[in-house]
Design an enzyme around this catalytic site. Sequence first.
Site, PDB file in Angstrom:
ATOM      1  N   HIS A 155       9.835   4.617 -10.830  1.00 32.76           N
ATOM      2  CA  HIS A 155       9.880   3.509  -9.674  1.00 32.76           C
ATOM      3  C   HIS A 155       8.533   3.799  -9.127  1.00 32.76           C
ATOM      4  O   HIS A 155       7.764   4.641  -9.288  1.00 32.76           O
ATOM      5  CB  HIS A 155      10.959   4.053  -8.573  1.00 32.76           C
ATOM      6  CG  HIS A 155      11.203   2.978  -7.446  1.00 32.76           C
ATOM      7  ND1 HIS A 155      10.263   2.780  -6.497  1.00 32.76           N
ATOM      8  CD2 HIS A 155      12.160   2.100  -7.489  1.00 32.76           C
ATOM      9  CE1 HIS A 155      11.065   1.852  -5.774  1.00 32.76           C
ATOM     10  NE2 HIS A 155      11.865   1.385  -6.302  1.00 32.76           N
ATOM     11  N   TYR A 212      13.678  -4.629   2.605  1.00 26.86           N
ATOM     12  CA  TYR A 212      13.008  -3.784   3.620  1.00 26.86           C
ATOM     13  C   TYR A 212      13.803  -3.954   4.808  1.00 26.86           C
ATOM     14  O   TYR A 212      14.248  -4.938   5.428  1.00 26.86           O
ATOM     15  CB  TYR A 212      11.522  -4.307   3.514  1.00 26.86           C
ATOM     16  CG  TYR A 212      10.894  -4.245   2.572  1.00 26.86           C
ATOM     17  CD1 TYR A 212      10.549  -2.938   1.757  1.00 26.86           C
ATOM     18  CD2 TYR A 212      10.306  -5.451   1.783  1.00 26.86           C
ATOM     19  CE1 TYR A 212       9.756  -2.948   0.642  1.00 26.86           C
ATOM     20  CE2 TYR A 212       9.364  -5.352   0.734  1.00 26.86           C
ATOM     21  CZ  TYR A 212       9.256  -4.105   0.006  1.00 26.86           C
ATOM     22  OH  TYR A 212       8.432  -3.987  -0.704  1.00 26.86           O
ATOM     23  N   ASP A 253      17.313  -2.456  -2.309  1.00 32.64           N
ATOM     24  CA  ASP A 253      17.882  -3.444  -0.956  1.00 32.64           C
ATOM     25  C   ASP A 253      16.473  -3.844  -0.169  1.00 32.64           C
ATOM     26  O   ASP A 253      15.400  -3.477  -0.642  1.00 32.64           O
ATOM     27  CB  ASP A 253      18.921  -2.737  -0.190  1.00 32.64           C
ATOM     28  CG  ASP A 253      18.215  -1.410   0.547  1.00 32.64           C
ATOM     29  OD1 ASP A 253      17.307  -0.924  -0.035  1.00 32.64           O
ATOM     30  OD2 ASP A 253      18.787  -1.131   1.511  1.00 32.64           O
ATOM     31  N   PHE A 285      11.045  -6.274  -3.664  1.00 33.16           N
ATOM     32  CA  PHE A 285       9.656  -5.905  -3.689  1.00 33.16           C
ATOM     33  C   PHE A 285       8.641  -6.734  -2.826  1.00 33.16           C
ATOM     34  O   PHE A 285       7.584  -6.385  -2.323  1.00 33.16           O
ATOM     35  CB  PHE A 285       9.181  -5.529  -4.930  1.00 33.16           C
ATOM     36  CG  PHE A 285       9.846  -4.407  -5.644  1.00 33.16           C
ATOM     37  CD1 PHE A 285       9.610  -3.066  -5.202  1.00 33.16           C
ATOM     38  CD2 PHE A 285      10.556  -4.586  -6.629  1.00 33.16           C
ATOM     39  CE1 PHE A 285      10.323  -2.090  -5.874  1.00 33.16           C
ATOM     40  CE2 PHE A 285      11.349  -3.622  -7.285  1.00 33.16           C
ATOM     41  CZ  PHE A 285      10.833  -2.290  -6.730  1.00 33.16           C
TER      42      PHE A 285
END
Length: 242
Positions: free
Chosen positions: A208, A89, A87, A100
């Site tokens: 991740h 920031y 989702d 990202f």
Amino acid sequence: MLSIAPRKNVRTSGSSDTSRPSTAPLTLGPEWTSLLSSEFEKPYFLALQEKVERAYRAGTALPNRADLARAFMIAPADVRVVILGQDPYHTPGVADGLAFSARAGARVPPSLANIFKELRREGFATANDPDLTRFAEQGVLLLNASLSVESGLANSHAEYGWHQFTDAVIKGVSDAAEHVVFLLWGSYARKKAHLIDSTKHLILESAHPSPLSAHRGFFGNNHFARANEYLVAHGRGAIDWR
């Protein structure tokens, strides 16, 4: 309500404006509109529109309204790589609508800093610029599973219905496109592999890039180099990851 209407596939920008009446700009290009048309009349999507509209009218939703659909600045046929985030920031002034990525001038978020470290380890002298528009414009679909979030509350719009919609996006790209590289980082993203036809696309999975997990397999995964090798081998051209 959120509007689904044709628009040019170009970058948008702007600030949140809670005085604007009725339409949050999830306006998609005609190719995306055609690809996802079956989703727009489903009950979950109608409910999603109402929930997201309420959040924007309350002034608590991120990213800025005008950036809500930025991931779709490229047409489906032009997608060469898909990178899936969770989702946006949830810190005001950071999210820009691309997974990202962060707004120009913002501090580089920790996961993105690790992405840059891996790019450099693979030999790509990438700029330390958090705005990843330069990748999106080359056909990298930087897609968050939820396109919006509540300010200060990570993953807060996860139950709104976004996941069903973005699952349809992933499957739609898989069905409609040829020879796309899907980069699935972390357990959440890896669960999306079943939506992708592995007989005609390349799926690369790893840990991740979060500081909590990057050393468990993200660093050293060579995903960016392997993606380019695959794209070149199938006549789609390499991504300039600099």
